[in-house]
Design an enzyme around this catalytic site. Structure first.
Site, short mmCIF file in Angstrom:
data_model
loop_
_atom_site.label_atom_id
_atom_site.label_comp_id
_atom_site.label_asym_id
_atom_site.label_seq_id
_atom_site.Cartn_x
_atom_site.Cartn_y
_atom_site.Cartn_z
N ASN A 12 16.82 113.24 -28.51
CA ASN A 12 16.80 111.72 -28.65
C ASN A 12 16.25 111.31 -27.26
O ASN A 12 16.51 111.25 -26.33
CB ASN A 12 18.32 111.30 -28.62
CG ASN A 12 18.51 109.67 -28.55
OD1 ASN A 12 17.31 109.05 -28.66
ND2 ASN A 12 19.84 109.49 -28.34
N TRP A 13 14.97 110.84 -27.70
CA TRP A 13 13.87 110.18 -26.73
C TRP A 13 14.24 108.92 -26.12
O TRP A 13 13.86 108.32 -25.35
CB TRP A 13 12.44 110.25 -27.18
CG TRP A 13 11.96 111.42 -27.50
CD1 TRP A 13 12.69 112.79 -27.43
CD2 TRP A 13 10.43 111.96 -27.84
NE1 TRP A 13 11.79 113.80 -27.72
CE2 TRP A 13 10.66 113.51 -28.07
CE3 TRP A 13 9.39 111.10 -28.09
CZ2 TRP A 13 9.29 113.83 -28.51
CZ3 TRP A 13 8.34 111.61 -28.29
CH2 TRP A 13 8.29 113.16 -28.73
N LYS A 14 15.32 108.18 -27.12
CA LYS A 14 15.76 106.89 -26.57
C LYS A 14 14.41 106.02 -26.32
O LYS A 14 13.61 106.05 -27.19
CB LYS A 14 16.49 106.88 -25.38
CG LYS A 14 17.79 107.92 -25.46
CD LYS A 14 18.80 107.79 -24.47
CE LYS A 14 19.88 108.63 -24.85
NZ LYS A 14 21.02 108.53 -23.78
N HIS A 105 24.89 105.44 -32.46
CA HIS A 105 24.69 105.99 -30.94
C HIS A 105 25.52 105.02 -30.06
O HIS A 105 25.57 103.75 -30.38
CB HIS A 105 23.39 106.18 -30.48
CG HIS A 105 23.17 106.75 -29.14
ND1 HIS A 105 23.54 106.16 -28.08
CD2 HIS A 105 23.04 108.32 -28.75
CE1 HIS A 105 23.33 107.26 -27.11
NE2 HIS A 105 22.93 108.36 -27.62
N GLU A 107 24.99 103.67 -27.42
CA GLU A 107 24.36 102.66 -26.87
C GLU A 107 24.01 101.87 -27.99
O GLU A 107 24.07 100.48 -27.57
CB GLU A 107 23.01 103.30 -26.40
CG GLU A 107 23.22 104.19 -24.99
CD GLU A 107 22.30 105.35 -24.98
OE1 GLU A 107 21.12 105.24 -25.40
OE2 GLU A 107 22.51 106.21 -23.86
N GLU A 177 29.85 112.54 -28.87
CA GLU A 177 29.36 112.45 -27.43
C GLU A 177 30.14 111.71 -26.52
O GLU A 177 30.21 110.16 -26.85
CB GLU A 177 27.86 111.43 -27.96
CG GLU A 177 26.80 112.17 -28.43
CD GLU A 177 25.50 111.80 -28.17
OE1 GLU A 177 24.73 112.62 -27.73
OE2 GLU A 177 25.12 110.42 -28.35
N GLY A 183 24.06 110.78 -20.08
CA GLY A 183 23.28 110.39 -18.92
C GLY A 183 23.76 110.17 -17.29
O GLY A 183 23.41 109.87 -16.53
N SER A 223 24.66 115.01 -21.28
CA SER A 223 24.13 115.82 -20.28
C SER A 223 24.02 117.14 -20.46
O SER A 223 24.37 118.23 -19.82
CB SER A 223 25.13 115.64 -19.14
OG SER A 223 25.19 114.26 -18.75
N GLY A 244 19.62 113.83 -24.71
CA GLY A 244 18.80 112.67 -24.37
C GLY A 244 17.79 112.91 -23.16
O GLY A 244 16.81 113.76 -23.35
N GLY A 245 18.20 113.01 -21.90
CA GLY A 245 17.31 113.14 -20.76
C GLY A 245 16.43 114.44 -20.82
O GLY A 245 15.32 114.32 -20.53
P1 PGA Z 1 21.91 112.75 -22.28
O1 PGA Z 1 21.98 111.74 -23.34
O2 PGA Z 1 21.76 114.13 -22.74
O3 PGA Z 1 20.94 112.11 -21.51
O4 PGA Z 1 23.24 112.54 -21.76
C1 PGA Z 1 22.67 112.22 -24.84
C2 PGA Z 1 22.58 111.09 -25.85
O5 PGA Z 1 22.86 109.93 -25.47
O6 PGA Z 1 22.41 111.35 -26.74
#
Ligand code: PGA
Length: 265
Positions: A12-14, A105, A107, A177, A183, A223, A244-245
C-alpha cells in the site's frame, strides 16, 4: 506447505509516488519480484497499490511485462458506478486497470469518515465488478488497551461484511491492521496477529460456514518489514501481509522473498 491458500503480499503506497516516481520504482523492483513470484513460488501473489493517479503508469508496466503473479490494486473506490461524485473513482474505472482494491483502510475511516456501512457497499460493488476486495479492520490503541479487540473486530466484520453474495464468499481478503501498529514501527506480536486472525476466520465461519472460512484470506498489516514478515506468515491463519512503509523501498523485494520462503515451510 502450510495450507492451500495463496500467500498474498500487498504493498500500500498510500499518498506516495506520482506517475514519474511510480514508474521508476516499479521498473526497479519488477524484474526481481517476477523472479520470486514466477519460478519456485507459484503460490504467492504480490499486489502493488499505487495512488490512483499512478495506476495507469504501473498498469502499463505490468502489462508489458506479463508477470502473472503481480497484480495491481487501487487504494479506495466509491460504490456508485458513475455520476456526480467529484474526486471519486468508480468500480467500473478500477476494473479497467485493477483486479484488487483496498477498502476501509483505517486512514480512510479516520480522516475521510468511512463507516462500516460504506465499506459494505464498496465490498458489494467490488464483487459485482470482479475486483477482489481487501477489507481492512482493526482496533485503535485505547480499544486494544481496554481489551476490546474482539468486540471491535466483531462489530466491523458484522457491520461491513454481512450479507455478502454466496458466490463471492471465497474471494474476500480481510486485512487485520491494529491501528496502533500502523506506521509506528511497533508491529503486533505474531501471537496477537495470529490469534486475532483465527478469531476473524472463526467469525466468518459463524456467518458463512466452514468452506467460506477456509477459503478466506487474512492478511496482517502494521509495521511489517523484511525482518518480521516470516514470523507472521508462520501462523496458520495469517495468509500474508498488507505492507505500507516497507513497500516503498527496494527492500520490498526482500520482504516478498522472505514471505515466499516462509509460505513454503
Ligand atoms: P505500515 O502500514 O506498514 O507502514 O505500518 C500498513 C498499512 O497501513 O497498510
Amino acid at each position: 506447505m502450510k495450507h492451500a491458500r495463496t500467500t498474498i503480499i500487498a504493498g500500500n503506497w498510500k499518498m506516495n509516488y506520482g506517475p514519474k516516481r511510480a514508474a521508476q520504482f516499479t521498473m526497479e523492483i519488477l524484474p526481481q519480484l517476477n523472479q520470486l513470484t514466477h519460478h519456485d513460488h507459484n503460490n504467492l501473489l504480490c499486489i502493488l497499490c499505487p495512488p490512483t493517479i499512478s495506476l495507469e503508469t504501473v498498469h502499463q508496466l505490468l502489462q508489458m511485462s506479463h508477470y502473472p503473479h503481480i497484480e495491481l490494486g487501487a487504494q479506495n473506490m466509491y460504490f456508485e458506478e458513475q455520476g456526480a461524485f467529484t474526486g471519486e473513482i468508480s468500480p467500473l474505472m478500477v476494473h479497467e486497470l485493477c483486479r484488487n482494491v483496498i477498502l476501509g483502510h483505517s486512514e480512510r475511516r479516520m480522516y475521510f469518515g468511512e463507516t462500516d456501512e460504506m465499506v459494505h457497499k464498496k465490498t458489494l460493488a467490488a464483487f459485482k465488478h470482479a475486483i477482489r476486495p481487501i477489507v481492512c479492520i482493526g482496533e485503535n490503541l485505547a480499544q486494544y488497551e481496554a481489551g476490546q479487540t474482539e468486540q471491535v473486530i466483531r462489530a466491523q466484520v458484522q457491520g461491513a461484511l454481512s450479507q455478502l453474495p454466496e458466490e463471492h464468499l471465497g474471494e474476500l481478503v480481510i486485512a487485520y491492521e491494529p491501528i496502533w501498529a500502523i506506521g509506528t514501527g511497533k508491529a503486533a506480536t505474531p501471537d496477537i496477529a495470529g490469534n486475532v486472525s483465527s478469531f476473524i476466520r472463526h467469525l466468518y465461519g459463524e456467518m458463512y460456514g466452514r468452506e467460506a472460512a477456509t477459503a478466506l484470506h487474512i492478511l496482517y498489516g502494521g509495521s511489517v518489514t523484511a525482518a518480521n514478515i516470516s514470523s507472521f506468515i508462520g501462523h496458520p491463519d495469517v495468509d500474508g501481509a498488507l505492507v505500507g512503509g516497507a513497500s516503498l523501498k527496494p527492500d520490498f523485494v526482500e520482504l516478498v522473498h522472505q514471505a515466499a520462503e516462509a509460505a513454503l515451510l
